[in-house]
Design a protein around this motif. Structure first.
Motif, PDB file in Angstrom:
ATOM      1  N   ASN A 293       0.819  -1.211   0.000  1.00 29.38           N
ATOM      2  CA  ASN A 293       0.000   0.000   0.000  1.00 29.38           C
ATOM      3  C   ASN A 293       0.854   1.263   0.000  1.00 29.38           C
ATOM      4  O   ASN A 293       0.529   2.258  -0.661  1.00 29.38           O
ATOM      5  CB  ASN A 293      -0.941  -0.004   1.215  1.00 29.38           C
ATOM      6  N   LEU A 294       1.951   1.222   0.747  1.00 28.86           N
ATOM      7  CA  LEU A 294       2.863   2.361   0.743  1.00 28.86           C
ATOM      8  C   LEU A 294       3.489   2.547  -0.642  1.00 28.86           C
ATOM      9  O   LEU A 294       3.719   3.675  -1.090  1.00 28.86           O
ATOM     10  CB  LEU A 294       3.964   2.158   1.793  1.00 28.86           C
ATOM     11  N   GLY A 295       3.751   1.427  -1.316  1.00 28.76           N
ATOM     12  CA  GLY A 295       4.296   1.503  -2.675  1.00 28.76           C
ATOM     13  C   GLY A 295       3.323   2.176  -3.628  1.00 28.76           C
ATOM     14  O   GLY A 295       3.720   3.017  -4.455  1.00 28.76           O
ATOM     15  N   VAL A 296       2.049   1.835  -3.508  1.00 25.77           N
ATOM     16  CA  VAL A 296       1.024   2.448  -4.363  1.00 25.77           C
ATOM     17  C   VAL A 296       0.991   3.958  -4.147  1.00 25.77           C
ATOM     18  O   VAL A 296       0.961   4.748  -5.107  1.00 25.77           O
ATOM     19  CB  VAL A 296      -0.365   1.831  -4.071  1.00 25.77           C
ATOM     20  N   GLU A 300       1.972   7.071  -6.778  1.00 23.60           N
ATOM     21  CA  GLU A 300       1.016   8.123  -7.123  1.00 23.60           C
ATOM     22  C   GLU A 300       1.569   9.513  -6.814  1.00 23.60           C
ATOM     23  O   GLU A 300       1.184  10.497  -7.448  1.00 23.60           O
ATOM     24  CB  GLU A 300      -0.301   7.906  -6.370  1.00 23.60           C
ATOM     25  N   MET A 301       2.472   9.579  -5.846  1.00 27.60           N
ATOM     26  CA  MET A 301       3.089  10.864  -5.485  1.00 27.60           C
ATOM     27  C   MET A 301       4.296  11.171  -6.356  1.00 27.60           C
ATOM     28  O   MET A 301       4.965  12.199  -6.183  1.00 27.60           O
ATOM     29  CB  MET A 301       3.506  10.835  -4.007  1.00 27.60           C
ATOM     30  N   GLY A 302       4.611  10.287  -7.311  1.00 24.68           N
ATOM     31  CA  GLY A 302       5.724  10.519  -8.220  1.00 24.68           C
ATOM     32  C   GLY A 302       7.061  10.036  -7.714  1.00 24.68           C
ATOM     33  O   GLY A 302       8.097  10.280  -8.338  1.00 24.68           O
ATOM     34  N   ALA A 329       7.453  -3.349 -12.268  1.00 26.72           N
ATOM     35  CA  ALA A 329       7.677  -3.202 -13.707  1.00 26.72           C
ATOM     36  C   ALA A 329       7.069  -1.903 -14.217  1.00 26.72           C
ATOM     37  O   ALA A 329       7.682  -1.175 -15.016  1.00 26.72           O
ATOM     38  CB  ALA A 329       7.085  -4.397 -14.450  1.00 26.72           C
ATOM     39  N   ALA A 330       5.870  -1.588 -13.743  1.00 26.06           N
ATOM     40  CA  ALA A 330       5.197  -0.362 -14.174  1.00 26.06           C
ATOM     41  C   ALA A 330       5.976   0.875 -13.723  1.00 26.06           C
ATOM     42  O   ALA A 330       6.115   1.850 -14.487  1.00 26.06           O
ATOM     43  CB  ALA A 330       3.788  -0.321 -13.607  1.00 26.06           C
ATOM     44  N   ALA A 331       6.509   0.838 -12.502  1.00 31.20           N
ATOM     45  CA  ALA A 331       7.284   1.972 -11.993  1.00 31.20           C
ATOM     46  C   ALA A 331       8.556   2.167 -12.804  1.00 31.20           C
ATOM     47  O   ALA A 331       8.955   3.298 -13.107  1.00 31.20           O
ATOM     48  CB  ALA A 331       7.614   1.749 -10.520  1.00 31.20           C
TER      49      ALA A 331
END
Length: 417
Positions: A293-296, A300-302, A329-331
């Motif tokens: 959750n922290l990763g998400v 989102e905060m860039g 992978a998306a990051a």
């Protein structure tokens, strides 16, 4: 003359009473045959003169009325079920407790089963209405009120949901209860059931591994939903106040910190969300879901690097977490956009050509860095279309057409099935 008039009047009253008895008796016979519509008609005719009937006849009338409006209980409208419940309550007041109890149980069962059917059919507003009606019939069964609130939220009927949740809070509902679990030997699956039944099934040998399990408190969840509904309605100050009051009343409830974090996330205050989540992680440092959750939030905060670090931490404690690998992978791939944007600004000069080649190599590095995460996803989940499609495009970009074509064929086959 007066005596004759009185005599005629009494005779008419006697005739009405006899007719009334016949209609009520015939209604009972119609119910036995399953002719519920006919029974309703007969009872409607008898009801206008019910005030002159004795208690025994009234008792029969209300029992039959309850049974007529309940019917089989399948597909019966909420309106008819509530009419039936009122009739059974009248019968109980008149002394027929046994028939009334049986009838009210039938009404409740019909309401709850119909609510389950509505929920399965995604008719959440109707499910909420029926569950609430079941609660009103059985105020001690607060679980019906809890599920009514949940269905109202899913139906986006926030005003109704808020009322139900506030009722639960006022009642001091926590949802804490003991579940009696055993493993079905035939299926190998755990099942919950009443304690007496569980113990009996274990004695027969059909079930094994009995366990008493205490369900966690739902107080935090209720408070969370109240706060989130306030936010949905633009009442952010009330949301914060509601949560602060809940924390003061339940200082040892760790779920309320998560609720607070979710609230600030919903309000768009990502910094506050991250701050609270890091406090939660400090209390539960091996919880993979918290790191995820922290990763998400970080993504989102860039903060791509921070997001990847959190996802890696989640994988450390839960290696099979596919979502974490896909998000890593998306990051990584999100860095491609800036590279492509810069490549598109370059001209045809020697310096620009050199710069273009450097950026093209940097772009390939991004692909190669993301690819192992996608390949691991496909190894663990061969049908993950997102991983297949992204990996295929990367292979084409890297010139590995053989692997790309294989994934293209697999993707086409799956999309055509």
């Amino acid at each position: 003359m007066k005596k004759n008039i009185l005599s005629i009047g009494l005779s008419l009253l006697s005739i009405v009473a006899i007719a009334q008895k016949k209609e009520i008796r015939d209604a009972g016979k119609a119910i036995e045959k399953g002719s519920y519509a006919e029974a309703k008609t007969l009872l409607t005719q008898a009801e206008s003169m019910l005030g002159d009937a004795n208690d025994n006849l009234k008792e029969d009338f209300y029992v039959f009325k309850g049974q007529a409006y309940l019917g089989t209980g399948e597909g019966t409208s909420v309106k008819d079920l509530m009419t039936a419940s009122e009739a059974f309550k009248k019968a109980e007041e008149l002394g027929n407790a046994e028939a009334a109890a049986q009838g009210l149980a039938g009404v409740t069962n019909s309401l709850i089963q119909s609510a389950i059917n509505d929920q399965n059919a995604e008719k959440y507003d109707m499910a909420a209405e029926k569950l609430y009606a079941g609660y009103k019939l059985n105020p001690k069964d607060t679980l019906y009120l809890y599920f009514a609130a949940s269905n109202a939220v899913t139906a986006k009927d926030y005003d109704t949901a808020l009322k139900y949740y506030e009722d639960l809070k006022d009642l001091g509902y926590t949802g804490i209860e003991t579940e009696y679990i055993a493993v079905n030997k035939a299926t190998g699956e755990e099942e919950a059931m009443p304690k007496v039944q569980r113990d009996l099934m274990v004695k027969t040998g059909e079930y094994i591994k009995p366990e008493d399990r205490v369900a966690p408190s739902k107080a935090g969840e209720i408070t969370k939903n109240i706060a989130l509904i306030y936010i949905e309605q633009g009442r952010e100050d009330e949301a914060i106040t509601a949560l602060e009051a809940a924390k003061a009343a339940n200082p040892d409830d760790s779920t309320l910190m998560q609720t607070e974090a979710d609230m600030y996330y919903k309000m768009g205050d990502k910094d506050k969300y991250k701050e609270i989540m890091e406090e939660i992680v400090a209390q539960d440092p091996t919880n993979a879901t918290l790191y995820y959750n922290l990763g998400v939030t970080a993504f989102e905060m860039g903060d791509n690097d921070g997001a990847i670090a959190y996802y890696e931490k989640a994988l450390e404690y839960k290696p099979e977490m596919t979502e974490a690998r896909l998000n890593i992978a998306a990051a990584i791939l999100s860095n491609e956009a800036k590279i492509v944007e810069e490549m598109n600004t370059l001209g045809m000069s020697k310096a620009d050509t050199k710069k273009y080649d450097e950026l093209a190599e940097k772009r390939e590095e991004v692909y190669r860095k993301a690819l192992p995460y996608l390949e691991t996803v496909m190894e663990n989940d061969a049908d993950n279309l997102e991983a297949i499609r992204t990996s295929m495009n990367i292979y084409y970009q890297l010139g590995d057409n053989e692997k790309a074509d294989a994934l293209q064929a697999k993707l086409t086959a799956k999309e055509n099935n």
